[in-house]
Design a protein around this motif. Structure first.
Motif, PDB file in Angstrom:
ATOM      1  N   GLY A  32       0.801  -1.208   0.000  1.00  0.00           N
ATOM      2  CA  GLY A  32       0.000   0.000   0.000  1.00  0.00           C
ATOM      3  C   GLY A  32       0.840   1.266   0.000  1.00  0.00           C
ATOM      4  N   GLN A  33       2.159   1.098  -0.053  1.00  0.00           N
ATOM      5  CA  GLN A  33       3.077   2.241  -0.043  1.00  0.00           C
ATOM      6  C   GLN A  33       3.485   2.593  -1.470  1.00  0.00           C
ATOM      7  N   PRO A  34       3.308   3.852  -1.871  1.00  0.00           N
ATOM      8  CA  PRO A  34       3.721   4.260  -3.219  1.00  0.00           C
ATOM      9  C   PRO A  34       5.200   3.962  -3.452  1.00  0.00           C
ATOM     10  N   GLN A  35       5.511   3.405  -4.604  1.00  0.00           N
ATOM     11  CA  GLN A  35       6.880   3.040  -4.952  1.00  0.00           C
ATOM     12  C   GLN A  35       7.449   3.883  -6.075  1.00  0.00           C
ATOM     13  N   GLY A  36       6.608   4.599  -6.775  1.00  0.00           N
ATOM     14  CA  GLY A  36       7.088   5.322  -7.943  1.00  0.00           C
ATOM     15  C   GLY A  36       7.174   4.376  -9.131  1.00  0.00           C
ATOM     16  N   PRO A  37       7.610   4.870 -10.266  1.00  0.00           N
ATOM     17  CA  PRO A  37       7.666   4.010 -11.448  1.00  0.00           C
ATOM     18  C   PRO A  37       8.674   2.878 -11.273  1.00  0.00           C
ATOM     19  N   CYS A  38       8.332   1.747 -11.795  1.00  0.00           N
ATOM     20  CA  CYS A  38       9.219   0.579 -11.742  1.00  0.00           C
ATOM     21  C   CYS A  38      10.420   0.800 -12.668  1.00  0.00           C
ATOM     22  N   TRP A  39      11.559   0.261 -12.280  1.00  0.00           N
ATOM     23  CA  TRP A  39      12.780   0.380 -13.083  1.00  0.00           C
ATOM     24  C   TRP A  39      12.537  -0.104 -14.506  1.00  0.00           C
ATOM     25  N   CYS A  40      11.646  -1.085 -14.653  1.00  0.00           N
ATOM     26  CA  CYS A  40      11.445  -1.699 -15.973  1.00  0.00           C
ATOM     27  C   CYS A  40      10.760  -0.761 -16.962  1.00  0.00           C
ATOM     28  N   THR A  41      10.134   0.301 -16.462  1.00  0.00           N
ATOM     29  CA  THR A  41       9.510   1.256 -17.378  1.00  0.00           C
ATOM     30  C   THR A  41      10.544   2.181 -18.005  1.00  0.00           C
ATOM     31  N   GLN A  42      11.786   2.073 -17.550  1.00  0.00           N
ATOM     32  CA  GLN A  42      12.861   2.948 -18.017  1.00  0.00           C
ATOM     33  C   GLN A  42      13.812   2.266 -19.009  1.00  0.00           C
ATOM     34  N   VAL A  43      13.521   0.992 -19.371  1.00  0.00           N
ATOM     35  CA  VAL A  43      14.417   0.257 -20.266  1.00  0.00           C
ATOM     36  C   VAL A  43      13.644  -0.374 -21.420  1.00  0.00           C
ATOM     37  N   ASP A  44      14.376  -0.679 -22.479  1.00  0.00           N
ATOM     38  CA  ASP A  44      13.831  -1.412 -23.614  1.00  0.00           C
ATOM     39  C   ASP A  44      14.385  -2.829 -23.560  1.00  0.00           C
ATOM     40  N   PHE A  45      13.502  -3.802 -23.604  1.00  0.00           N
ATOM     41  CA  PHE A  45      13.891  -5.207 -23.552  1.00  0.00           C
ATOM     42  C   PHE A  45      14.080  -5.748 -24.962  1.00  0.00           C
ATOM     43  N   GLU A  48      14.687 -10.948 -28.138  1.00  0.00           N
ATOM     44  CA  GLU A  48      15.151 -12.283 -27.746  1.00  0.00           C
ATOM     45  C   GLU A  48      14.756 -12.577 -26.306  1.00  0.00           C
ATOM     46  N   LEU A  49      14.952 -11.608 -25.402  1.00  0.00           N
ATOM     47  CA  LEU A  49      14.587 -11.813 -24.008  1.00  0.00           C
ATOM     48  C   LEU A  49      13.080 -11.974 -23.867  1.00  0.00           C
ATOM     49  N   LEU A  50      12.321 -11.129 -24.517  1.00  0.00           N
ATOM     50  CA  LEU A  50      10.863 -11.218 -24.430  1.00  0.00           C
ATOM     51  C   LEU A  50      10.353 -12.549 -24.967  1.00  0.00           C
ATOM     52  N   SER A  51      11.023 -13.103 -25.964  1.00  0.00           N
ATOM     53  CA  SER A  51      10.588 -14.390 -26.525  1.00  0.00           C
ATOM     54  C   SER A  51      10.811 -15.546 -25.553  1.00  0.00           C
ATOM     55  N   ARG A  52      11.630 -15.326 -24.524  1.00  0.00           N
ATOM     56  CA  ARG A  52      11.908 -16.381 -23.539  1.00  0.00           C
ATOM     57  C   ARG A  52      10.852 -16.448 -22.442  1.00  0.00           C
ATOM     58  N   ARG A  70      21.606  -8.997 -18.082  1.00  0.00           N
ATOM     59  CA  ARG A  70      22.348 -10.051 -18.804  1.00  0.00           C
ATOM     60  C   ARG A  70      22.009 -10.069 -20.287  1.00  0.00           C
ATOM     61  N   SER A  71      20.778  -9.691 -20.620  1.00  0.00           N
ATOM     62  CA  SER A  71      20.373  -9.736 -22.022  1.00  0.00           C
ATOM     63  C   SER A  71      20.694  -8.453 -22.779  1.00  0.00           C
ATOM     64  N   GLY A  72      21.230  -7.458 -22.063  1.00  0.00           N
ATOM     65  CA  GLY A  72      21.605  -6.209 -22.717  1.00  0.00           C
ATOM     66  C   GLY A  72      20.484  -5.212 -22.841  1.00  0.00           C
TER      67      GLY A  72
END
Length: 77
Positions: A32-45, A48-52, A70-72
């Protein structure tokens, strides 16, 4: 062999490696505590990684930062 229903996907676990993904959105839901945006919203995957990601986990659980690194995965513009 049948697929696992999406309801059985744990959103707190990386669908690639099975370790905790530290998803800020899930932490916020749990605490219930605000966390702010997730780190993952700041990167492009990479495609190849998404296909896994298993089909039943797509859109259900976040990839962890370790797998992304690890996947770059690159910072998004």
């Amino acid at each position: 062999m049948s697929e696992t229903p999406a309801a059985n996907v744990n959103p707190e676990v990386c669908p690639v490696c099975g370790q905790g993904n530290r998803c800020a959105m899930e932490i916020e839901k749990m605490t219930g505590q605000p966390q702010g945006p997730c780190w993952c919203t700041q990167v492009d995957f990479s495609a190849e990684l998404l296909s896994r990601i298993p089909a039943q986990a797509r859109g259900q659980a976040c990839i962890c930062e370790a797998c992304a690194t690890r996947s770059g995965a690159a910072p998004s513009d």
